[in-house]
Design an enzyme around this catalytic site. Structure first.
Site, PDB file in Angstrom:
ATOM      1  CE  LYS A  48      -2.167  -4.559   1.551  1.00  0.00           C
ATOM      2  NZ  LYS A  48      -2.283  -5.412   0.348  1.00  0.00           N
ATOM      3  CE1 TYR A  86      -5.652  -2.908   3.314  1.00  0.00           C
ATOM      4  CE2 TYR A  86      -4.061  -1.149   2.897  1.00  0.00           C
ATOM      5  CZ  TYR A  86      -4.893  -2.146   2.423  1.00  0.00           C
ATOM      6  OH  TYR A  86      -4.968  -2.400   1.072  1.00  0.00           O
ATOM      7  CB  SER A 106      -0.928   0.011   1.223  1.00  0.00           C
ATOM      8  OG  SER A 106      -1.579   1.252   1.362  1.00  0.00           O
ATOM      9  NE  ARG A 122     -12.289   8.486   6.203  1.00  0.00           N
ATOM     10  CZ  ARG A 122     -12.358   7.680   5.140  1.00  0.00           C
ATOM     11  NH1 ARG A 122     -13.218   6.669   5.137  1.00  0.00           N
ATOM     12  NH2 ARG A 122     -11.579   7.872   4.092  1.00  0.00           N
TER      13      ARG A 122
END
Length: 309
Positions: A146, A142, A117, A267
């Protein structure tokens, strides 16, 4: 070459299938059972279809036998959902990948190509555009998993001579992207605009990302399968940043009318900007994007319109 694509029935995977077949490679797709995918993939020549569970090593081993190249596209979480269950993210992605790498050594896989990513492994950028040598300080699970897989790939190359290439992919968009996903701003925004629906934007719309057309991603994966250079990690993006507001403006220009937007609270896991430096991929991998953002937007709109017919 005989290529196994884990997650070959998904957005990136189906485009990779097309690209590999165009270059006369044999393709074996592994994905979860009962996946809704176009029947044309099940009927085309030089495609084998295997169904199973990524965390079940017996299923993976059955699919891996006899293959030369392994494309690891399978992942159970997104940046947002990885925050909601960190242990699940680790168990289903990191631990499952370690079992996968053991099996790859056992079945003499020549190379693993891993889709990492470019949007999350770096964390808050110190500079833009971001080079592969930039510090890696991900702020979501995440990105951590990765990046950890990247580290294990290096370890397996050292101790088991398992070759690999990592592509840190930016934000792909285009045909076949899921319209119900929490990821994929360009395609989702465009789909809503075509239907006259309101586009929902987290924050003030000034968050900047690097967006790349999906077929260019597939070409990068093709290049990665037989790369012989000294580098093994590559940024794959457009090399240019666009804000969410820029995307809305581009859609309005394409449709020649204004679209409705609603702004939501920002966010915490959204970094302000992420733009990738792709010069290493251009010079060492021999890859560069061929499709402009505007042309990719046209292709995506044509596909979305066809879905309604």
């Amino acid at each position: 070459m005989k290529c196994l694509i884990l997650g070959g029935g998904g957005f990136i995977g189906t485009h990779l299938v097309d690209t590999l077949l165009e270059h006369q490679h044999e393709v074996r797709v592994f994905d979860r059972p009962n996946l809704k995918v176009s029947a044309r993939y099940l009927k085309r020549e030089n495609i084998e279809w295997f169904e199973g569970d990524f965390i079940n090593i017996e299923d993976i081993s059955r699919a891996m036998e006899g293959c030369d190249i392994l494309f690891h596209l399978a992942w159970s979480t997104l940046p947002k959902s990885s925050n909601e269950n960190i242990v699940y993210d680790c168990e289903t992605n990191l631990v499952a990948t370690l079992r996968l790498l053991d099996a790859a050594c056992k079945y003499n896989i020549k190379r693993v190509v891993f889709t990492s990513s470019g949007g999350t492994v770096y964390g808050l950028p110190c500079e833009l555009p971001i080079k592969e040598t930039h510090p890696t300080e991900p702020i979501v699970p995440y990105g951590i998993t990765k990046l950890t897989v990247e580290k294990y790939l290096k370890l397996y190359k050292t101790i088991n001579n398992l070759d690999f290439t990592v592509l840190r992919i930016a934000n792909p968009f285009g045909e076949r992207q899921q319209l119900t996903s929490a990821q994929g701003a360009v395609t989702i925004f465009l789909a809503k605009a075509l239907k006259g629906e309101t586009i929902e934007i987290w924050g003030d719309g000034k968050v900047i990302r690097d967006y790349i057309y999906i077929k260019d991603v597939a070409e990068a994966l093709l290049k990665a399968m037989d790369h012989k250079g000294s580098f093994d990690v590559f940024n794959i993006g457009s090399g240019r940043g666009r804000s969410l507001n820029d995307i809305v403006s581009a859609i309005e220009s394409l449709l020649e009318r204004p679209v409705s937007c609603r702004y939501l609270p920002s966010r915490k896991f959204d970094v302000p900007a992420n733009v990738l430096d792709i010069s290493r991929a251009e010079t060492s991998l021999g890859w560069a994007p061929n499709t402009s953002f505007e042309q990719g937007l046209i292709y995506t709109a044509e596909w979305l319109k066809a879905l309604e017919n």
